[in-house]
Design a protein around this motif. Structure first.
Motif, short mmCIF file in Angstrom:
data_model
loop_
_atom_site.label_atom_id
_atom_site.label_comp_id
_atom_site.label_asym_id
_atom_site.label_seq_id
_atom_site.Cartn_x
_atom_site.Cartn_y
_atom_site.Cartn_z
N ALA A 70 0.84 -1.20 0.00
CA ALA A 70 0.00 0.00 0.00
C ALA A 70 0.88 1.25 0.00
O ALA A 70 0.62 2.21 -0.73
CB ALA A 70 -0.91 0.00 1.22
N GLU A 71 1.94 1.20 0.79
CA GLU A 71 2.87 2.33 0.80
C GLU A 71 3.52 2.50 -0.56
O GLU A 71 3.73 3.61 -1.03
CB GLU A 71 3.97 2.09 1.84
CG GLU A 71 3.52 2.30 3.26
CD GLU A 71 4.60 1.90 4.26
OE1 GLU A 71 4.64 2.50 5.32
OE2 GLU A 71 5.39 0.97 3.98
N ALA A 72 3.83 1.37 -1.18
CA ALA A 72 4.50 1.43 -2.48
C ALA A 72 3.60 2.09 -3.52
O ALA A 72 4.08 2.79 -4.41
CB ALA A 72 4.89 0.03 -2.94
N ILE A 73 2.30 1.90 -3.40
CA ILE A 73 1.39 2.53 -4.35
C ILE A 73 1.47 4.04 -4.20
O ILE A 73 1.56 4.78 -5.18
CB ILE A 73 -0.05 2.02 -4.14
CG1 ILE A 73 -0.13 0.60 -4.71
CG2 ILE A 73 -1.07 2.93 -4.84
CD1 ILE A 73 -1.43 -0.08 -4.50
N GLN A 74 1.49 4.50 -2.97
CA GLN A 74 1.66 5.93 -2.73
C GLN A 74 3.00 6.41 -3.27
O GLN A 74 3.08 7.43 -3.95
CB GLN A 74 1.51 6.24 -1.24
CG GLN A 74 1.67 7.69 -0.87
CD GLN A 74 0.72 8.60 -1.63
OE1 GLN A 74 -0.28 8.16 -2.17
NE2 GLN A 74 1.06 9.87 -1.71
N ASP A 75 4.06 5.64 -3.00
CA ASP A 75 5.38 6.02 -3.51
C ASP A 75 5.37 6.12 -5.03
O ASP A 75 5.98 7.01 -5.61
CB ASP A 75 6.44 4.98 -3.09
CG ASP A 75 6.71 5.03 -1.59
OD1 ASP A 75 6.31 6.01 -0.95
OD2 ASP A 75 7.32 4.08 -1.09
N LEU A 76 4.66 5.19 -5.64
CA LEU A 76 4.61 5.15 -7.10
C LEU A 76 3.91 6.40 -7.65
O LEU A 76 4.34 7.00 -8.63
CB LEU A 76 3.83 3.90 -7.53
CG LEU A 76 3.92 3.45 -8.97
CD1 LEU A 76 5.37 3.25 -9.37
CD2 LEU A 76 3.16 2.14 -9.14
N GLU B 290 13.21 7.95 -12.08
CA GLU B 290 13.23 6.54 -12.41
C GLU B 290 13.55 5.66 -11.20
O GLU B 290 12.94 4.61 -11.00
CB GLU B 290 14.27 6.32 -13.51
CG GLU B 290 14.16 4.96 -14.18
CD GLU B 290 15.31 4.74 -15.15
OE1 GLU B 290 15.94 5.73 -15.58
OE2 GLU B 290 15.59 3.57 -15.44
N ILE B 291 14.50 6.11 -10.38
CA ILE B 291 14.88 5.30 -9.21
C ILE B 291 13.70 5.05 -8.30
O ILE B 291 13.43 3.94 -7.88
CB ILE B 291 15.95 6.01 -8.36
CG1 ILE B 291 17.25 5.98 -9.10
CG2 ILE B 291 16.08 5.34 -7.01
CD1 ILE B 291 18.39 6.38 -8.22
N ASN B 292 12.98 6.13 -8.00
CA ASN B 292 11.85 6.01 -7.08
C ASN B 292 10.75 5.16 -7.68
O ASN B 292 10.10 4.39 -6.98
CB ASN B 292 11.34 7.39 -6.70
CG ASN B 292 12.22 8.04 -5.65
OD1 ASN B 292 12.18 7.67 -4.49
ND2 ASN B 292 13.05 8.97 -6.07
N THR B 293 10.54 5.30 -8.98
CA THR B 293 9.52 4.50 -9.65
C THR B 293 9.88 3.03 -9.60
O THR B 293 9.07 2.19 -9.22
CB THR B 293 9.36 4.96 -11.11
OG1 THR B 293 9.10 6.36 -11.11
CG2 THR B 293 8.22 4.23 -11.79
N LYS B 294 11.14 2.75 -9.94
CA LYS B 294 11.60 1.35 -9.94
C LYS B 294 11.49 0.75 -8.56
O LYS B 294 11.04 -0.38 -8.38
CB LYS B 294 13.07 1.28 -10.39
CG LYS B 294 13.26 1.12 -11.86
CD LYS B 294 14.71 0.79 -12.14
CE LYS B 294 14.98 0.80 -13.63
NZ LYS B 294 16.39 1.07 -13.93
N ALA B 295 11.91 1.53 -7.57
CA ALA B 295 11.90 1.03 -6.20
C ALA B 295 10.47 0.74 -5.75
O ALA B 295 10.20 -0.27 -5.11
CB ALA B 295 12.55 2.03 -5.26
N ALA B 296 9.54 1.63 -6.11
CA ALA B 296 8.15 1.44 -5.70
C ALA B 296 7.55 0.20 -6.36
O ALA B 296 6.85 -0.59 -5.73
CB ALA B 296 7.33 2.68 -6.04
N ILE B 297 7.84 0.04 -7.65
CA ILE B 297 7.30 -1.13 -8.36
C ILE B 297 7.86 -2.41 -7.75
O ILE B 297 7.17 -3.39 -7.54
CB ILE B 297 7.61 -1.04 -9.87
CG1 ILE B 297 6.76 0.08 -10.47
CG2 ILE B 297 7.35 -2.36 -10.56
CD1 ILE B 297 7.05 0.39 -11.91
#
Ligand code: GDP
Ligand code: ZN
Length: 441
Positions: free
Chosen positions: A126-132, A138-145
């Motif tokens: 759920a947190e990752a969805i918010q991060d996304l 790109e780093i943050n997107t990759k990490a969230a996915i």
């Protein structure tokens, strides 16, 4: 399961060609029936149908609606998504119709919250969805996915598994002391396991902290004696006039900052006042601040005037920054450079050599940031709490304390790990243990 039905516009600002209004909850199909004059309750899930949208008897839009039946939806509830024609007025009008038919306006993140409550995802996801959603590079997107796909669980599962085995082993010995020599157990078995476990988790925490730093933007400080071109460099990097460029020495008194993206990572840049000995009080403050900034910085961009001989001040800065990760930059190459290395001309915007150097420097960090690490400060905090509890357990083991006490610390450690994905209960732990060990009673 929630008792009320929520709705919201899921697309940003309703400005696009299509807006999506999401409805979730027990009354979803009832509301849609009144809104679309169509019963989609028995329609196959994961399908779209074309449907008109009505304000009583009047058609207000011709839309596509997607149907998802509980529990096979994002929230785990009955969900319908109305893909209506975009436009602020129309989208809001349709949302109002939906609310008028009995839905409640969803709070921020409430769909995802329901997904979590209905066990469609764990807390880290759920947190990752918010991060996304908020990821800007790109780093943050990759990490969230990565997290969304369950990397946290993948990392933690072996640790949880080992921990449970330790706890179970001790519990069995507490319940059935005659089966094993407790002393032997502690010395030869649990202690080395606990230590190895601790080391593993500590490594994960360190790697995660490193990845966090890269994701949050690398704290980068631009230093150099007055007039070498620090402000010009910051401007060139920011490609905008955030800092005031002037040719009077020592004028950048306030620290001026900004964020840039180089390739797939971000730098948080800070321009410092010229660092030099000064009697001027205001400037003195700037200098003190600069020295602190150097200490805290993760990366130093040390700017020199490459068209001139290095001065004593330059030498001092070289000395001051020698233990930091730094890039030595020779500016004003348009005036001719006396030095080889990273040569740029900040005032004319020729800074490619620096950008290349930066990209090379962070290749490694990028890899670290997209690996299997903990995703945020909450998770890292819990991991540290788990480490603390394990330290306690190890200390108790070494001091030959009662195993009942040791097992309490181990359980606390387990609770911390569990809390990362949102689950925390002693019953959960006991279930885990007893599903593994048949004690015959
Ligand atoms: P700071 O005190 O280190 O922040 O230096 P500034 O950025 O304020 O620049 C000081 C002076 O050097 C200004 O007159 C700039 O125009 C000039 N300058 C900065 N970069 C260059 C460069 O690459 N080439 C030349 N010729 N002048 C530069
Ligand atoms: Zn300046």
């Amino acid at each position: 399961m929630s008792h009320d039905t929520i709705a919201a516009i899921s697309t940003a600002d309703a400005m696009g060609a299509v807006s999506i209004i999401r409805i979730s909850g027990p009354d979803t199909f009832e509301i849609v029936k009144k809104l679309c004059h169509k019963d989609v309750r028995n329609m196959e899930g994961y399908r779209m149908v074309r449907s008109e949208i009505y304000d009583q008897q009047e058609v207000v839009d011709d839309s596509l609606i997607s149907v998802f039946h509980a529990p096979y939806s994002y929230t785990g509830e009955d969900v319908v998504e109305l893909n209506c024609h975009g436009g602020v007025y129309l989208t809001h009008k349709i949302l109002q119709l939906v609310l008028g038919l009995g839905a409640r306006l969803a709070k921020r993140g409430e769909f995802t919250q329901r997904a979590f409550l209905n066990e469609k995802m764990d807390l880290s996801q759920a947190e990752a969805i918010q991060d996304l959603i908020v990821a800007e590079d790109e780093i943050n997107t990759k990490a969230a996915i990565h997290t969304l796909k369950g990397s946290i669980l993948r990392v933690l599962r072996p640790l949880e598994e080992e921990l449970i085995q330790m706890i179970a082993h001790i519990e069995v010995n507490i319940d059935y002391p005659e089966y094993d020599d407790v002393e032997m157990l502690v010395e030869s078995d649990i202690l080395p396991k606990a230590k190895a476990w601790r080391q593993q988790l500590e490594k994960l925490v360190l790697e995660s902290e490193k990845a966090q730093v890269v994701k949050g933007g690398v704290q980068t400080v631009i230093v150099g004696r007055p007039n070498v071109g620090k402000s010009s460099l910051l401007n060139a990097l920011l490609e905008e006039d955030k800092a005031i460029v002037t040719d009077i020495a020592g004028t950048t008194r306030d620290i001026v900052e900004g964020n840039i993206r180089i390739g797939s990572f971000s730098l948080h840049l800070i321009d410092t006042a010229g660092i030099r000995d000064s009697n001027d009080r205001i400037e003195q403050m700037g200098i003190e601040k600069s020295k602190k900034m150097i200490e805290k910085a993760q990366l130093i961009l040390l700017v020199m005037d490459g068209s001139q001989e290095l001065t004593i001040e330059d030498q001092e800065l070289l000395e001051q920054t020698k233990d930091k990760t730094r890039i030595i930059i020779y500016n004003k190459k348009d005036l001719g450079s006396k030095y080889s290395g990273v040569q740029i001309s900040a005032s004319t915007g020729q800074i490619e050599a620096l950008k290349e150097k930066l990209e090379a420097l962070f290749q490694q960090e990028v890899l670290a940031a997209s690996g299997d690490t903990l995703a945020n400060d909450r998770q890292i905090g819990l991991a540290k709490a788990a480490l603390g509890a394990m330290d306690q357990a190890i200390a108790s083991l070494e001091a030959g304390m009662e195993l009942d006490l040791v097992t309490l610390d181990l359980q606390e450690s387990w609770n911390c790990l569990k809390e990362m994905s949102g689950g925390r209960s002693r019953e959960g732990l006991l279930d885990e243990i007893f599903s593994r060990f048949c004690l015959g009673k």
